[in-house]
Design a protein around this motif. Structure first.
Motif, short mmCIF file in Angstrom:
data_model
loop_
_atom_site.label_atom_id
_atom_site.label_comp_id
_atom_site.label_asym_id
_atom_site.label_seq_id
_atom_site.Cartn_x
_atom_site.Cartn_y
_atom_site.Cartn_z
N SER A 99 25.79 -16.87 31.65
CA SER A 99 24.40 -16.95 32.10
C SER A 99 23.58 -15.75 31.63
O SER A 99 22.36 -15.82 31.53
CB SER A 99 24.33 -17.07 33.62
OG SER A 99 24.86 -15.90 34.24
N LEU A 105 30.17 -26.31 29.70
CA LEU A 105 29.34 -25.16 29.33
C LEU A 105 29.08 -25.12 27.83
O LEU A 105 27.96 -24.88 27.38
CB LEU A 105 30.01 -23.86 29.78
CG LEU A 105 30.07 -23.63 31.30
CD1 LEU A 105 30.96 -22.43 31.62
CD2 LEU A 105 28.67 -23.42 31.87
N ILE A 147 21.86 -21.83 30.54
CA ILE A 147 22.37 -21.80 31.92
C ILE A 147 21.28 -21.21 32.80
O ILE A 147 21.08 -20.00 32.86
CB ILE A 147 23.67 -20.98 31.99
CG1 ILE A 147 24.72 -21.60 31.06
CG2 ILE A 147 24.19 -20.92 33.42
CD1 ILE A 147 25.96 -20.79 30.88
#
Length: 390
Positions: free
Chosen positions: A330, A300, A336
Motif C-alpha cells: 500500500s 494483489l 491499493i
C-alpha cells in the motif's frame, strides 16, 4: 544419465486459495510463450486450474484435491471432493508424485512454497530423483508458516535442491525476507520480481477491453467463517450506488453452500451481476474502475498489474502474511486504496472506500511485475537452454 521426457515439471501446492497455483500457472505459461520448444507439465490438486490457464497453452495433471477449513484464523485439513481422509490422501498423492517424476524424468522440477510439499508429499519423489534439478519457489512475504521455516524444510532443501526463486521485489519490500530465506536455506535466492498471472495472460489475450466501462468487480475466490456476513455488507453497498455509475460484477464460487445462501441479497439489485469464478474475471478487472479483493498475493498482483484502484480485505490468518504484505504494498502502489480486516469493515467504510476508488487514478509504478518471465528464463537455463536471458 537419464533420458528426460519433459523439460520442466511444476508442482503447485493446493488446498484453500488460488495464489500458489496461480503463480505456478503464470510461470508455466511464460515458459511456453518464451520457449515454445520446451516441454512443460503442471501438477496440482487445484480444481480451478483450467480456469486459471484460460486461453493459454499449458498442460496439467489433476491430483485428488486437498480441502482445508479455517477455524480461529488457522487452517486444518478437511474431506475433499474425493472424500478421502486428509492424511491418507497425502500418502496416496506422495506415491503419485513419485511415480510422475520417475516416468517423466524432468530435467527441472519447480516446487512451490515448501521443499517437502504439502503433507510431506514431495519427500519420496525428492529422495528417489537423482538427476532432476530441484528448485523452490517462494512468495514475496512468507509469513509465520511453520512448515516453511522448519528444520525438515531446511534439511530437505539442502539435500536435493539447488536454487530458490523469490517472487518479490526488494526495492518495494526491502531485503529482510531475502535475508531470512538465505539464512534458513543456506542459499541466496534469485529475485524474479512479482509473478502476475494478469500480466502473463495479457501477452496471450491481446484484445482485452480497457475502456473502464464497469463500475467495479468483487472477487471472493473462497469462503471462510466471515464470508456470508461480508457478502451481505457488499450487497448493501453495491445496491446503494446509482445504476448510472455502471455495472458491478461479483465473482464467487457458486457451488459453495455458504455463498449460495446470500445470492438473493444481490439478485434484487439491477446494477449487480453475479459471476462464476473463471477466466473472464481478468477481462472484467481490466475494464473496471474499482475492485474489492482479498489480500492474497494473486489478487494483489492482479489489481497492481491492471492498475485498478482497490479495497483490500484481510482474512486474519494466524501466519500474518496478508497483513504484512498489504501494508508494504500500500506504500508503493496507489492501486491499493484502503485495507480492512473482513470481520471489522463496516457498510459505511466500504461505500466510502469504493467512492474514493472511483475517483482515484492509479499512478505508474516501478514495481517489477514480470516475475513469471524472469522465472521462466531462469528455469529454461537450468533445463539447458543457452542464452535464455538473451
Amino acid at each position: 544419465m537419464m533420458k528426460s521426457i519433459i523439460d520442466i515439471l511444476i508442482y503447485a501446492h493446493d488446498g484453500r486459495g488460488l495464489g500458489h497455483v496461480s503463480r505456478s500457472v503464470a510461470i508455466g505459461l511464460a515458459v511456453r510463450r518464451l520457449f515454445p520448444h520446451l516441454s512443460v507439465l503442471l501438477v496440482t490438486g487445484c480444481g480451478a486450474t483450467a480456469e486459471l490457464i484460460g486461453e493459454g497453452e499449458l498442460d496439467w495433471i489433476k491430483l485428488p484435491s486437498y480441502k482445508t477449513k479455517i477455524s480461529c484464523g488457522k487452517s486444518c485439513g478437511d474431506l475433499g471432493p474425493s472424500n478421502i481422509d486428509d492424511k491418507v490422501l497425502g500418502t496416496v498423492r506422495a506415491e503419485s508424485l513419485s511415480d510422475l517424476v520417475d516416468v517423466y524424468k524432468p530435467k527441472v522440477i519447480l516446487a512451490d512454497h515448501t521443499p517437502q510439499g504439502k503433507h510431506k508429499e514431495l519427500l519420496r519423489a525428492v529422495e528417489g530423483s537423482t538427476d532432476s534439478k530441484w528448485v523452490l519457489g517462494v512468495r514475496a512475504v512468507v509469513g509465520d508458516v511453520d512448515k516453511v521455516w522448519s528444520e525438515l524444510s531446511a534439511d530437505t532443501f539442502t539435500s536435493r535442491y539447488s536454487d530458490i526463486l523469490w517472487y518479490g521485489d526488494s526495492s518495494v519490500t526491502g531485503s529482510s525476507e531475502l535475508d531470512k530465506l538465505s539464512k534458513h536455506f543456506q542459499k541466496i535466492p534469485f529475485e524474479t520480481g512479482y509473478v502476475s498471472r494478469f500480466k502473463e495472460l495479457r501477452n496471450i489475450v491481446t484484445d482485452v477491453c480497457t475502456h473502464k466501462k464497469l463500475a467495479g468487480v468483487v472477487s471472493i475466490p473462497w469462503s471462510g467463517e466471515g464470508t456470508s456476513v461480508l457478502l451481505e455488507k457488499v450487497a448493501e453497498v453495491l445496491g446503494g450506488f446509482d445504476i448510472s455509475e455502471g455495472i458491478w460484477k461479483v465473482y464467487m464460487n457458486h457451488r459453495d453452500p455458504r455463498v449460495c445462501g446470500v445470492k438473493k441479497s444481490f439478485e434484487c439489485h439491477p446494477n449487480v451481476y453475479l459471476e462464476q469464478l473463471g477466466p473472464s474475471f481478468l477481462t472484467d478487472l481490466a475494464n473496471s474502475r474499482s475492485a474489492i479483493i482479498y489480500g492474497g498475493y494473486n489478487s494483489l498482483t492482479d489489481v497492481m498489474g491492471a492498475g485498478v484502484p482497490s479495497v483490500v480485505l484481510l482474512r486474519g490468518m494466524k501466519d500474518g502474511e496478508q497483513e504484512e504484505h498489504a501494508a508494504i504494498l500500500s506504500k508503493s502502489s496507489s492501486a491499493i486504496v484502503n485495507v480492512f480486516p473482513e470481520d471489522e469493515v463496516t457498510v459505511e467504510a466500504l461505500r466510502n472506500s469504493l467512492e474514493k476508488c472511483l475517483k482515484t487514478k492509479v499512478e505508474p509504478s516501478n514495481m517489477v511485475l514480470n516475475g513469471a518471465a524472469n522465472a521462466a528464463r531462469y528455469l529454461a537455463e537450468l533445463a539447458g537452454v543457452r542464452d535464455a536471458n538473451g
